[in-house]
Design a protein around this motif. Structure first.
Motif, PDB file in Angstrom:
ATOM      1  N   SER A 185      27.907 -20.923  -5.909  1.00 54.50           N
ATOM      2  CA  SER A 185      27.268 -19.891  -6.719  1.00 54.50           C
ATOM      3  C   SER A 185      28.271 -19.123  -7.560  1.00 54.50           C
ATOM      4  O   SER A 185      27.932 -18.630  -8.644  1.00 54.50           O
ATOM      5  N   ALA A 186      29.498 -18.968  -7.044  1.00 55.71           N
ATOM      6  CA  ALA A 186      30.496 -18.176  -7.749  1.00 55.71           C
ATOM      7  C   ALA A 186      31.893 -18.644  -7.375  1.00 55.71           C
ATOM      8  O   ALA A 186      32.129 -19.140  -6.269  1.00 55.71           O
ATOM      9  N   VAL A 187      32.821 -18.467  -8.321  1.00 57.58           N
ATOM     10  CA  VAL A 187      34.231 -18.768  -8.059  1.00 57.58           C
ATOM     11  C   VAL A 187      35.097 -17.667  -8.662  1.00 57.58           C
ATOM     12  O   VAL A 187      34.750 -17.056  -9.678  1.00 57.58           O
ATOM     13  N   CYS A 188      36.209 -17.415  -8.004  1.00 56.50           N
ATOM     14  CA  CYS A 188      37.226 -16.538  -8.565  1.00 56.50           C
ATOM     15  C   CYS A 188      38.574 -17.196  -8.328  1.00 56.50           C
ATOM     16  O   CYS A 188      38.679 -18.187  -7.606  1.00 56.50           O
ATOM     17  N   GLY A 189      39.607 -16.654  -8.941  1.00 55.38           N
ATOM     18  CA  GLY A 189      40.954 -17.166  -8.756  1.00 55.38           C
ATOM     19  C   GLY A 189      41.879 -16.065  -8.296  1.00 55.38           C
ATOM     20  O   GLY A 189      41.435 -15.034  -7.785  1.00 55.38           O
ATOM     21  N   GLN A 190      43.174 -16.268  -8.482  1.00 53.21           N
ATOM     22  CA  GLN A 190      44.167 -15.289  -8.054  1.00 53.21           C
ATOM     23  C   GLN A 190      44.339 -14.203  -9.111  1.00 53.21           C
ATOM     24  O   GLN A 190      44.553 -14.494 -10.291  1.00 53.21           O
ATOM     25  N   LEU A 191      44.254 -12.968  -8.675  1.00 56.95           N
ATOM     26  CA  LEU A 191      44.434 -11.815  -9.548  1.00 56.95           C
ATOM     27  C   LEU A 191      45.736 -11.129  -9.171  1.00 56.95           C
ATOM     28  O   LEU A 191      46.040 -10.966  -7.989  1.00 56.95           O
ATOM     29  N   ARG A 192      46.512 -10.712 -10.166  1.00 58.46           N
ATOM     30  CA  ARG A 192      47.769 -10.006  -9.925  1.00 58.46           C
ATOM     31  C   ARG A 192      47.787  -8.728 -10.762  1.00 58.46           C
ATOM     32  O   ARG A 192      47.060  -8.605 -11.753  1.00 58.46           O
ATOM     33  N   GLU A 193      48.647  -7.799 -10.355  1.00 58.96           N
ATOM     34  CA  GLU A 193      48.812  -6.576 -11.132  1.00 58.96           C
ATOM     35  C   GLU A 193      49.669  -6.849 -12.373  1.00 58.96           C
ATOM     36  O   GLU A 193      50.631  -7.623 -12.324  1.00 58.96           O
ATOM     37  N   ARG A 194      49.321  -6.212 -13.460  1.00 56.68           N
ATOM     38  CA  ARG A 194      50.075  -6.372 -14.709  1.00 56.68           C
ATOM     39  C   ARG A 194      51.471  -5.741 -14.596  1.00 56.68           C
ATOM     40  O   ARG A 194      52.457  -6.287 -15.081  1.00 56.68           O
ATOM     41  N   PHE A 195      51.534  -4.583 -13.947  1.00 49.77           N
ATOM     42  CA  PHE A 195      52.806  -3.875 -13.813  1.00 49.77           C
ATOM     43  C   PHE A 195      53.068  -3.537 -12.344  1.00 49.77           C
ATOM     44  O   PHE A 195      53.035  -2.365 -11.950  1.00 49.77           O
ATOM     45  N   PRO A 196      53.349  -4.532 -11.508  1.00 49.17           N
ATOM     46  CA  PRO A 196      53.508  -4.260 -10.073  1.00 49.17           C
ATOM     47  C   PRO A 196      54.710  -3.388  -9.747  1.00 49.17           C
ATOM     48  O   PRO A 196      54.744  -2.734  -8.703  1.00 49.17           O
ATOM     49  N   GLN A 197      55.721  -3.352 -10.631  1.00 54.05           N
ATOM     50  CA  GLN A 197      56.921  -2.574 -10.363  1.00 54.05           C
ATOM     51  C   GLN A 197      56.876  -1.184 -10.993  1.00 54.05           C
ATOM     52  O   GLN A 197      57.831  -0.411 -10.840  1.00 54.05           O
ATOM     53  N   ALA A 198      55.768  -0.849 -11.658  1.00 52.11           N
ATOM     54  CA  ALA A 198      55.685   0.449 -12.330  1.00 52.11           C
ATOM     55  C   ALA A 198      55.635   1.608 -11.350  1.00 52.11           C
ATOM     56  O   ALA A 198      56.084   2.710 -11.647  1.00 52.11           O
ATOM     57  N   SER A 199      55.083   1.368 -10.171  1.00 51.75           N
ATOM     58  CA  SER A 199      55.026   2.398  -9.133  1.00 51.75           C
ATOM     59  C   SER A 199      54.798   1.713  -7.791  1.00 51.75           C
ATOM     60  O   SER A 199      54.350   0.565  -7.735  1.00 51.75           O
ATOM     61  N   ILE A 200      55.088   2.423  -6.736  1.00 47.82           N
ATOM     62  CA  ILE A 200      54.868   1.873  -5.401  1.00 47.82           C
ATOM     63  C   ILE A 200      53.384   1.619  -5.169  1.00 47.82           C
ATOM     64  O   ILE A 200      52.991   0.695  -4.458  1.00 47.82           O
TER      65      ILE A 200
END
Length: 343
Positions: free
Chosen positions: A123-138
């Motif tokens: 019915s549905a699929v998704c993939g891997q999502l990551r943060e655009r700026f993971p090092q911008a803040s903790i």
């Protein structure tokens, strides 16, 4: 209404996009630019006070302005966007839902559509999502770690996912009464029909959580507690039940244990017993923090995860208070647009 259907030449008309947002500023512009390969794009705006609507129209999206007299929620926005998509592109077979703070990876739409087309049970699929700026803040880094979810057939796929329209319509779409956390509830109804949802190993996109302050992070935890409590109480969704139980286990549990050890230790050994009971409970919490950190993120992530449980507990308490007072689910915001507007 812009005639999107007239501009579908050369593009696969089986798939359409619904984007939802509120005061996303530059994030929305990046989002819409990442979707230009799609034949039909609907943007649903939840009362933005920045230039979101203007930017969406300039980038070719068909815009739905939600009625501000009715409470905003992601479920309502997605449903109204889907209804518009069906009017402008009625032959569409698959719909990709996207939040305005996300960008999709090039090639993801074709990959997701082929996966659904080749497996009629999905019915549905998704993939891997990551943060655009993971090092911008903790806090951005912590959010990036949270995107790591088990792959394969799963209970839910997250808000950013592609759905088979036939199945989506068969179960009535999202439930407008759910203020947030609406996707696990929808996936539960899909799975009750015997269908499946899947998380693929392929990269799907980038998310911009834009958290730079503790207050934003804390409010996000509060929102999670509030929304998961709502879904767990009304629908008994497994993931929400586990989330609410974990919250209480690591907040109320240690608090009661501390009180018990302090009282018992104090009566038996005086101040030495009180100190010993406190050290014992603190040691157990530190051990749990280490255990969480071993999964990735280290001890700091483990400690912040335990601290987050208190924000979630306060969210649960707020939900029960609202229920007693007869209040409906409310919009809880935690970040600001690039233009400085609340989002």
């Amino acid at each position: 209404m812009q005639d999107v259907a007239a501009n579908l030449d050369g593009k696969d008309q089986r798939m359409g996009i619904v984007v939802i947002g509120r005061n996303e500023g530059e994030r929305l512009i990046r989002c819409l630019k990442s979707l230009q390969a799609a034949p039909a794009i609907v943007y649903v705006d939840s009362g933005s006070t920045d230039e979101s609507v203007k930017a969406a129209r300039e980038l070719g999206a068909d815009v739905v302005d939600l009625d501000m007299s009715i409470p905003f929620c992601a479920a309502r926005a997605r449903n109204e966007g889907f209804a518009r998509l069906m009017r402008i592109a009625p032959e569409t077979k698959y719909v990709q839902f996207v939040d305005g703070d996300c960008e999709l990876t090039e090639g993801w739409l074709d990959l997701a559509m082929k996966r659904l087309a080749n497996n009629s049970e999905l019915s549905a699929v998704c993939g891997q999502l990551r943060e655009r700026f993971p090092q911008a803040s903790i806090y951005n880094h912590f959010c990036d770690l949270e995107w790591d979810e088990p792959l394969g057939i799963t209970d839910s796929v997250g808000g950013i996912a592609m759905y088979r329209i036939e199945h989506f319509q068969a179960v009535g779409g999202f439930d407008n009464s759910v203020a947030a956390g609406e996707e696990p509830e929808l996936c539960q109804r899909l799975r009750q029909r015997g269908w499946k949802v899947e998380r693929l190993a392929d990269h799907m996109g980038r998310h911009d959580v834009a958290m730079t302050r503790f207050g934003q992070w804390w409010r996000r935890q509060f929102r999670s507690g509030y929304n998961y409590m709502d879904v767990a109480e009304r629908f008994g969704v497994g993931r929400s039940n586990k989330f609410t139980f974990s919250t209480r286990l690591w907040t109320v549990g240690p608090a009661l244990a501390l009180a018990l050890f302090v009282i018992a230790g104090g009566l038996a050994f005086g101040w030495r017993g009180v100190i010993g009971g406190t050290i014992l409970v603190a040691g157990l919490l530190l051990l749990q923090a280490f255990r969480i950190g071993l999964r990735g993120g280290g001890i700091v992530y483990g400690l912040m995860t335990l601290i987050s449980k208190w924000g979630q507990l306060f969210g649960q308490m707020a939900y029960h208070r609202d229920q007693r007072q007869g209040r409906v689910g409310r919009l809880i915001e935690y970040k600001r647009s690039s233009a400085g507007m609340a989002a």
